[in-house]
Scaffold this active site. Structure first.
Site, PDB file in Angstrom:
ATOM      1  N   PHE A   8       0.870  -1.186   0.000  1.00 12.77           N
ATOM      2  CA  PHE A   8       0.000   0.000   0.000  1.00 12.77           C
ATOM      3  C   PHE A   8       0.898   1.225   0.000  1.00 12.77           C
ATOM      4  O   PHE A   8       1.631   1.465   0.957  1.00 12.77           O
ATOM      5  CB  PHE A   8      -0.943   0.045   1.210  1.00 12.77           C
ATOM      6  N   ASP A  26       9.386   2.697   1.914  1.00 11.88           N
ATOM      7  CA  ASP A  26       8.205   3.472   2.260  1.00 11.88           C
ATOM      8  C   ASP A  26       7.968   3.316   3.761  1.00 11.88           C
ATOM      9  O   ASP A  26       7.393   2.327   4.217  1.00 11.88           O
ATOM     10  CB  ASP A  26       6.997   2.977   1.465  1.00 11.88           C
ATOM     11  N   LYS A  52       2.735  10.890   7.188  1.00 10.60           N
ATOM     12  CA  LYS A  52       1.963  10.666   8.410  1.00 10.60           C
ATOM     13  C   LYS A  52       2.557  11.378   9.634  1.00 10.60           C
ATOM     14  O   LYS A  52       2.388  12.584   9.760  1.00 10.60           O
ATOM     15  CB  LYS A  52       1.766   9.165   8.627  1.00 10.60           C
TER      16      LYS A  52
HETATM   17  C1  LIG Z   1      -0.840   5.865   4.406  1.00 12.89           C
HETATM   18  C2  LIG Z   1       0.275   5.355   3.560  1.00 12.89           C
HETATM   19  C3  LIG Z   1       0.626   5.984   2.353  1.00 12.89           C
HETATM   20  C4  LIG Z   1      -0.180   7.099   1.756  1.00 12.89           C
HETATM   21  O1  LIG Z   1      -0.217   8.238   2.528  1.00 12.89           O
HETATM   22  P1  LIG Z   1      -1.331   9.350   2.239  1.00 12.89           P
HETATM   23  O2  LIG Z   1      -0.944  10.486   3.116  1.00 12.89           O
HETATM   24  O3  LIG Z   1      -2.664   8.750   2.600  1.00 12.89           O
HETATM   25  O4  LIG Z   1      -1.259   9.666   0.784  1.00 12.89           O
HETATM   26  C5  LIG Z   1       1.740   5.517   1.682  1.00 12.89           C
HETATM   27  N1  LIG Z   1       2.452   4.476   2.137  1.00 12.89           N
HETATM   28  C6  LIG Z   1       2.125   3.834   3.277  1.00 12.89           C
HETATM   29  C7  LIG Z   1       2.979   2.709   3.734  1.00 12.89           C
HETATM   30  C8  LIG Z   1       1.021   4.240   4.026  1.00 12.89           C
HETATM   31  O5  LIG Z   1       0.691   3.586   5.139  1.00 12.89           O
END
Ligand SMILES: *Cc1c(COP(=O)(O)O)cnc(C)c1O
Length: 416
Positions: A151, A239, A268
């Site tokens: 994700f 990520d 985040k």
């Molecule tokens: C939440 C998330 C994203 C996307 O972040 P947004 O601020 O919602 O665009 C990308 N990578 C990971 C691992 C995430 O948990």
């Protein structure tokens, strides 16, 4: 006192507010039926004044706790001075933040964006640019390797990488240039790089897959992947939007294996749950391939984001949230592991990023468990049908955590 004032100020009750969202908002989410009006630390309150422990932390955006006074103060102070300059001009907050963040994580340069998806997109652009300019891959042939179950956000390019039909179905045509391999399988990475490595610029991976259901790979997986990437001159991109910034009991989840990603992706908690702040970090030989005018964002690196993010990262250090996450995470897994219930199939995770796999019983599933926990004052949400993620703000105290665990236990036991 202040709590009651804010709650009484709400003109509508929960039912009315949920109906309003349903009537006027797009139905792209399926929230738990609770309407929040206030938060502080690890706790939130709904419109009627009922108190809950927040065990989602806005998907780990609120690692520092709700409305952390130092972060809110940074925002308010800056809001009265200058909110937005755009990058057409310099502002007096961005440089100090860039210095702070690059020293904090140990990279030459940082590129600020807003959402996690944008930071991932930035990493993909950096990898493609590096692939063409430095590695000499023909422009239209650059490939990026990603993992099953990933994700990385919701843009068209990013959903191209997803193998979850909810994410990608009927949004075509999608973006070419991606190869997907199984997660937690370093041999699969070696195989694809051996076969097609001359066309591959980067490997994008979540050190722990959060949305997929807190999948923790085998020890050594990240290090192996990093070494394989370097053997084939491929960038290792992590990520850490969800698992980074103290969540798993290390500053970065990659730190568990001593791996330093070539491109680090953050979001985040980088904004302390107060404003959206995301970033890609890399060294000059990667970052300096993007020249003025070749990438950007109107709000990226704005003065409020810079001030808030610096305060948010400082709180992580000042309050020892890395050590706290490691310590409290062990308590969580141990105590949940002691609950004897046919509905608990498995507990897994690292630090305070954990998941409980629910075995349905008499038609009752993870969603029903979450509704029961809500009644008992703990908010969490299923990710996929049978998995509940438990990720409280890292500022939660041990007493609060143990109280919440009792409530979780009581909720699960109520199905017997
Ligand atoms: C939440 C998330 C994203 C996307 O972040 P947004 O601020 O919602 O665009 C990308 N990578 C990971 C691992 C995430 O948990």
């Amino acid at each position: 006192m202040q709590k009651n004032k804010i709650i009484m100020a709400s003109k509508f009750n929960s039912e009315e507010l949920m109906a309003m969202e349903s009537r006027y908002g797009a139905h792209n989410y399926h929230p738990l039926p609770v309407v929040l009006a206030k938060g502080s630390g690890a706790k939130v309150w709904d419109v009627e004044g009922k108190e809950y422990y927040d065990f989602l932390s806005a998907y780990s955006a609120v690692n520092q706790g709700h409305c952390h006074p130092k972060i809110v103060e940074a925002m308010c102070e800056q809001a009265h001075r200058l909110t937005l300059s755009s990058r057409a001009f310099y502002n007096d907050c961005l440089g100090p933040w860039e210095k702070y963040v690059t020293e904090y994580f140990g990279y030459d340069k940082v590129l600020p964006m807003n959402s996690g998806a944008e930071a991932d997109e930035t990493a993909l652009k950096l990898a493609r640019r590096w692939g063409t300019v430095c590695k000499g891959i023909p422009n239209d042939e650059v490939q990026i390797v990603c993992c099953e179950g990933n994700f990385h956000g919701r843009t068209i390019t990013i959903i191209t990488m997803s193998n979850d039909p909810d994410s990608y179905a009927n949004y075509g045509p999608l973006t070419p240039g991606f190869i997907r391999i199984p997660y937690n399988d370093a041999d699969a990475l070696e195989k694809v790089l051996a076969e097609r490595g001359d066309k591959i610029a980067g490997f994008l991976v979540e050190p722990i897959q959060g949305e997929a259901g807190v999948y923790v790979p085998d020890d050594g997986y990240l290090k192996k992947c990093y070494d394989i990437c370097h053997k084939y001159n491929v960038l290792f991109m992590a990520d850490e939007v969800q698992c980074g910034i103290a969540r798993t009991g290390k500053m970065l989840a990659c730190d568990h294996e001593g791996v330093r990603p070539d491109i680090l992706i953050l979001g985040k908690a980088l904004g302390g749950g107060v404003v959206p702040v995301s970033a890609a970090l890399a060294d000059d030989h990667i970052m300096m391939n993007i020249k003025p005018g070749e990438h950007g964002s109107t709000f990226g690196g704005n003065p409020i984001a810079a001030k808030v993010s610096m305060a948010a990262l400082q709180v992580i250090k000042d309050e020892n949230l890395v050590e706290k996450a490691a310590y409290l995470g062990n308590i969580f897994r141990t105590e949940i592991g002691k609950i004897s219930s046919p509905m608990i199939e498995k507990v897994r995770g690292k630090g305070l990023l954990n998941a409980v796999i629910i075995r349905p019983k008499d038609g009752k599933e993870a969603w029903d468990v979450c509704l029961k926990m809500k009644e008992n004052g703990v908010l969490a949400k299923p990710t996929h049908q049978h998995i509940i993620r438990f990720a409280p703000p890292l500022v939660i105290t041990e007493d609060e955590l143990r109280d919440a665990i009792d409530r979780i236990k009581k909720s699960i036991k109520s199905f017997e």
